[in-house]
Design an enzyme around this catalytic site. Structure first.
Site, PDB file in Angstrom:
ATOM      1  N   LYS A 155       0.812  -1.229   0.000  1.00  0.00           N
ATOM      2  CA  LYS A 155       0.000   0.000   0.000  1.00  0.00           C
ATOM      3  C   LYS A 155       0.842   1.274   0.000  1.00  0.00           C
ATOM      4  O   LYS A 155       0.342   2.364   0.291  1.00  0.00           O
ATOM      5  CB  LYS A 155      -0.996   0.044   1.174  1.00  0.00           C
ATOM      6  CG  LYS A 155      -1.937  -1.133   1.327  1.00  0.00           C
ATOM      7  CD  LYS A 155      -2.518  -1.665   0.055  1.00  0.00           C
ATOM      8  CE  LYS A 155      -3.554  -0.815  -0.590  1.00  0.00           C
ATOM      9  NZ  LYS A 155      -4.012  -1.451  -1.878  1.00  0.00           N
ATOM     10  N   THR A 158       3.419   1.033  -4.735  1.00  0.00           N
ATOM     11  CA  THR A 158       4.303   0.182  -5.545  1.00  0.00           C
ATOM     12  C   THR A 158       3.783   0.001  -6.979  1.00  0.00           C
ATOM     13  O   THR A 158       4.556  -0.037  -7.921  1.00  0.00           O
ATOM     14  CB  THR A 158       4.491  -1.197  -4.883  1.00  0.00           C
ATOM     15  OG1 THR A 158       3.208  -1.790  -4.658  1.00  0.00           O
ATOM     16  CG2 THR A 158       5.218  -1.073  -3.549  1.00  0.00           C
ATOM     17  N   ARG A 236       5.437   4.954   2.933  1.00  0.00           N
ATOM     18  CA  ARG A 236       4.333   5.905   3.090  1.00  0.00           C
ATOM     19  C   ARG A 236       4.074   6.039   4.588  1.00  0.00           C
ATOM     20  O   ARG A 236       4.340   5.089   5.344  1.00  0.00           O
ATOM     21  CB  ARG A 236       3.123   5.270   2.389  1.00  0.00           C
ATOM     22  CG  ARG A 236       1.847   6.061   2.415  1.00  0.00           C
ATOM     23  CD  ARG A 236       0.769   5.221   1.716  1.00  0.00           C
ATOM     24  NE  ARG A 236      -0.474   5.956   1.548  1.00  0.00           N
ATOM     25  CZ  ARG A 236      -1.582   5.412   1.051  1.00  0.00           C
ATOM     26  NH1 ARG A 236      -1.593   4.148   0.661  1.00  0.00           N
ATOM     27  NH2 ARG A 236      -2.679   6.126   0.932  1.00  0.00           N
ATOM     28  N   THR A 364     -11.306   5.628  -1.274  1.00  0.00           N
ATOM     29  CA  THR A 364     -11.680   6.500  -0.163  1.00  0.00           C
ATOM     30  C   THR A 364     -11.542   5.682   1.121  1.00  0.00           C
ATOM     31  O   THR A 364     -12.054   4.558   1.193  1.00  0.00           O
ATOM     32  CB  THR A 364     -13.141   6.964  -0.349  1.00  0.00           C
ATOM     33  OG1 THR A 364     -13.263   7.506  -1.656  1.00  0.00           O
ATOM     34  CG2 THR A 364     -13.518   8.010   0.689  1.00  0.00           C
TER      35      THR A 364
HETATM   36  N1  LIG Z   1      -0.906   7.721  -9.328  1.00  0.00           N
HETATM   37  C1  LIG Z   1      -1.548   7.000  -8.415  1.00  0.00           C
HETATM   38  N2  LIG Z   1      -2.808   6.560  -8.646  1.00  0.00           N
HETATM   39  C2  LIG Z   1      -3.460   5.836  -7.715  1.00  0.00           C
HETATM   40  N3  LIG Z   1      -2.927   5.489  -6.520  1.00  0.00           N
HETATM   41  C3  LIG Z   1      -1.680   5.914  -6.250  1.00  0.00           C
HETATM   42  C4  LIG Z   1      -0.951   6.670  -7.176  1.00  0.00           C
HETATM   43  N4  LIG Z   1       0.260   6.946  -6.631  1.00  0.00           N
HETATM   44  C5  LIG Z   1       0.264   6.392  -5.424  1.00  0.00           C
HETATM   45  N5  LIG Z   1      -0.897   5.775  -5.190  1.00  0.00           N
HETATM   46  C6  LIG Z   1      -1.203   5.081  -3.929  1.00  0.00           C
HETATM   47  O1  LIG Z   1      -0.914   3.714  -4.109  1.00  0.00           O
HETATM   48  C7  LIG Z   1      -1.609   3.054  -3.053  1.00  0.00           C
HETATM   49  C8  LIG Z   1      -1.629   1.558  -3.318  1.00  0.00           C
HETATM   50  O2  LIG Z   1      -0.330   1.100  -3.096  1.00  0.00           O
HETATM   51  P1  LIG Z   1       0.248  -0.219  -3.782  1.00  0.00           P
HETATM   52  O3  LIG Z   1       0.141  -0.109  -5.250  1.00  0.00           O
HETATM   53  O4  LIG Z   1       1.619  -0.400  -3.243  1.00  0.00           O
HETATM   54  O5  LIG Z   1      -0.735  -1.308  -3.227  1.00  0.00           O
HETATM   55  S1  LIG Z   1      -0.508  -2.886  -3.209  1.00  0.00           S
HETATM   56  O6  LIG Z   1       0.287  -3.195  -2.025  1.00  0.00           O
HETATM   57  O7  LIG Z   1       0.147  -3.268  -4.441  1.00  0.00           O
HETATM   58  O8  LIG Z   1      -1.869  -3.433  -3.093  1.00  0.00           O
HETATM   59  C9  LIG Z   1      -2.965   3.717  -3.053  1.00  0.00           C
HETATM   60  O9  LIG Z   1      -3.502   3.601  -1.766  1.00  0.00           O
HETATM   61  P2  LIG Z   1      -5.017   3.977  -1.407  1.00  0.00           P
HETATM   62  O10 LIG Z   1      -5.139   5.457  -1.639  1.00  0.00           O
HETATM   63  O11 LIG Z   1      -5.195   3.638   0.003  1.00  0.00           O
HETATM   64  O12 LIG Z   1      -5.887   3.196  -2.318  1.00  0.00           O
HETATM   65  C10 LIG Z   1      -2.651   5.146  -3.476  1.00  0.00           C
HETATM   66  O13 LIG Z   1      -2.718   6.057  -2.425  1.00  0.00           O
END
Ligand SMILES: Nc1ncnc2c1ncn2[C@@H]1O[C@H](COP(=O)(O)OS(=O)(=O)O)[C@@H](OP(=O)(O)O)[C@H]1O
Length: 398
Positions: A155, A158, A236, A364
């Site tokens: 999260k 990545t 994060r 959200t």
């Molecule tokens: N450009 C862009 N678009 C959408 N989301 C973005 C982006 N950059 C960073 N993030 C943040 O990435 C969070 C998800 O992290 P991961 O991709 O590492 O998640 S996972 O572990 O692979 O499931 C996700 O977490 P949540 O906001 O809680 O959904 C996002 O906050």
């Protein structure tokens, strides 16, 4: 065609007993001309296949099994052999997960198919899935073990990092999470390598599996593969990360207890339940200690998950430097999508269309009791300080 047959007939030695007209050329020259004709035909055929690739339209008919991932504008960018090899990939049919079928457990990246934009064999296609023609055009392309791995954190952002990185022509990555160094280690390095996309010299093979960062055995295992492996960790704010983690679980199991109740072992005393993985993962300093037993700190790049959102090009600049890549990914590649509330790509890899991450990214979060958030901030503070000290970088979470 009739004329060609006539020329051929007159070049070829006459069949015994035939009453054909005398040949145009002596036998030595005839054979030479025949070879020349064959060579021209082969060259014409190759030209046709190549121009189909550049036009992005007729590859499938020219060479069955060869599918183009790029649209015409993307294809026009394909000047280098590396770029061409990125363009010419065979994908497994839509919906098929190919050889790698990650069990979509709770800790999985649910957005994996977002990674199917062509930066690699996104769905882990079968090892020998390249047609002879694409293999040929792929030149010396071979599957290699990754030289760089995004090891965490869950999260942290990545998927965004991998999606952004793979627009670089010298990066090829697996879209799905291989989970080799945690769940699939017994399958062996050959299995792991087969999951990788083909690369040419100078291209970097990558994968991301965020659970590696908290896997006790992962540092030793990655070091055993190659002690030169470059490691990237997207970190994060551990409190927001925990809430994000909980939000993901909640989306799959709506009946789970509240975040507040899971946070504490004893709410009255304020004792935090560190055995809850959502809390545990955020103790970055503790996990990092484990990695430093096998890798020097300079071999690990820490990407700020917050800056990846506020300044994606800036963070990508650091990552490209760390990987020894030319800074190709810049501001020009991003735009802020107001509806999504996140930066998105103006053009996804292998496409001319804008591309945002899927709906499981940028969810959200539920409202969490601010007192609990405050208590968690207190809990993480000493660990964060230690982490800043270890990395030489203040991530500004406190
Ligand atoms: N450009 C862009 N678009 C959408 N989301 C973005 C982006 N950059 C960073 N993030 C943040 O990435 C969070 C998800 O992290 P991961 O991709 O590492 O998640 S996972 O572990 O692979 O499931 C996700 O977490 P949540 O906001 O809680 O959904 C996002 O906050």
């Amino acid at each position: 065609m009739g004329q060609l047959r006539l020329i051929c007939c007159r070049l070829l030695p006459d069949a015994p007993g035939s009453s054909a007209s005398p040949p145009l050329l002596p036998p030595g020259r005839r054979r030479l001309l025949l070879w020349l004709l064959l060579f021209i035909m082969l060259a014409l055929w190759l030209c046709m296949v190549y121009s189909c690739a550049s036009a992005g339209s007729c590859a499938a008919s020219a060479a069955p099994g060869l599918l183009l991932l790029g649209s015409a504008p993307a294809a026009r960018r394909a000047h280098s052999p590396a770029a061409l090899s990125k363009l010419l990939l065979l994908r497994t049919p839509p919906g098929s997960k190919g050889q790698l079928s990650p069990d979509q457990e709770n800790d999985e990246d649910e957005d994996e198919e977002d990674g199917g934009g062509g930066g690699g064999n996104s769905n882990g296609a079968a090892p020998d899935s390249l047609s002879p023609i694409s293999s040929f055009l792929n030149g010396s392309g071979t599957k290699k073990l990754p030289q760089a791995v995004i090891i965490g954190v869950k999260k942290g952002g990545t998927r965004a990092l991998l999606e952004f990185l793979r627009i670089h022509p010298d990066v090829r990555a697996v879209g799905a999470e291989p989970h080799f160094f945690d769940r699939n280690y017994e399958r062996g390095l050959t299995w792991y390598r087969e999951l990788m996309p083909r690369t040419l010299d100078g291209q970097i093979t990558m994968e991301k599996t965020p659970s590696y960062f908290v896997t006790k055995e992962a540092p030793a295992r990655i070091s055993a593969m190659s002690k030169d492996t470059k490691l990237i960790v997207v970190v994060r704010d551990p409190v927001t990360r925990a809430i994000s983690d909980y939000t993901q679980t909640l989306s799959k199991k709506p009946d789970i207890p509240t975040f507040e109740s899971l946070t504490f072992k004893n709410r009255t005393t304020g004792l935090i339940d560190t055995s809850w993985s959502a809390i545990q993962i955020g103790i970055y300093a503790k996990h990092l200690e484990n990695w430093l037993l096998y890798f020097p700190i300079g071999q690990i790049l820490f990407v700020s998950g917050e800056r990846l959102i506020s300044d994606p090009a800036g963070e990508l600049g650091r990552v490209q430097d760390f990987l020894g890549l030319k800074r190709i990914i810049t501001d020009k590649h991003f735009y802020f999508n107001k509806t999504k509330g996140f930066p998105c790509l103006k053009k996804a890899e292998g496409s001319s269309k804008p591309h945002c991450l899927g709906k499981t990214k940028g969810r959200t979060h539920p409202n969490i009791d601010q007192k609990v958030v405050q208590r968690l901030r207190e809990f993480y503070r000493p660990f964060n300080m230690k982490f800043y000290q270890m990395t030489g970088h203040d991530f500004g979470w406190d």
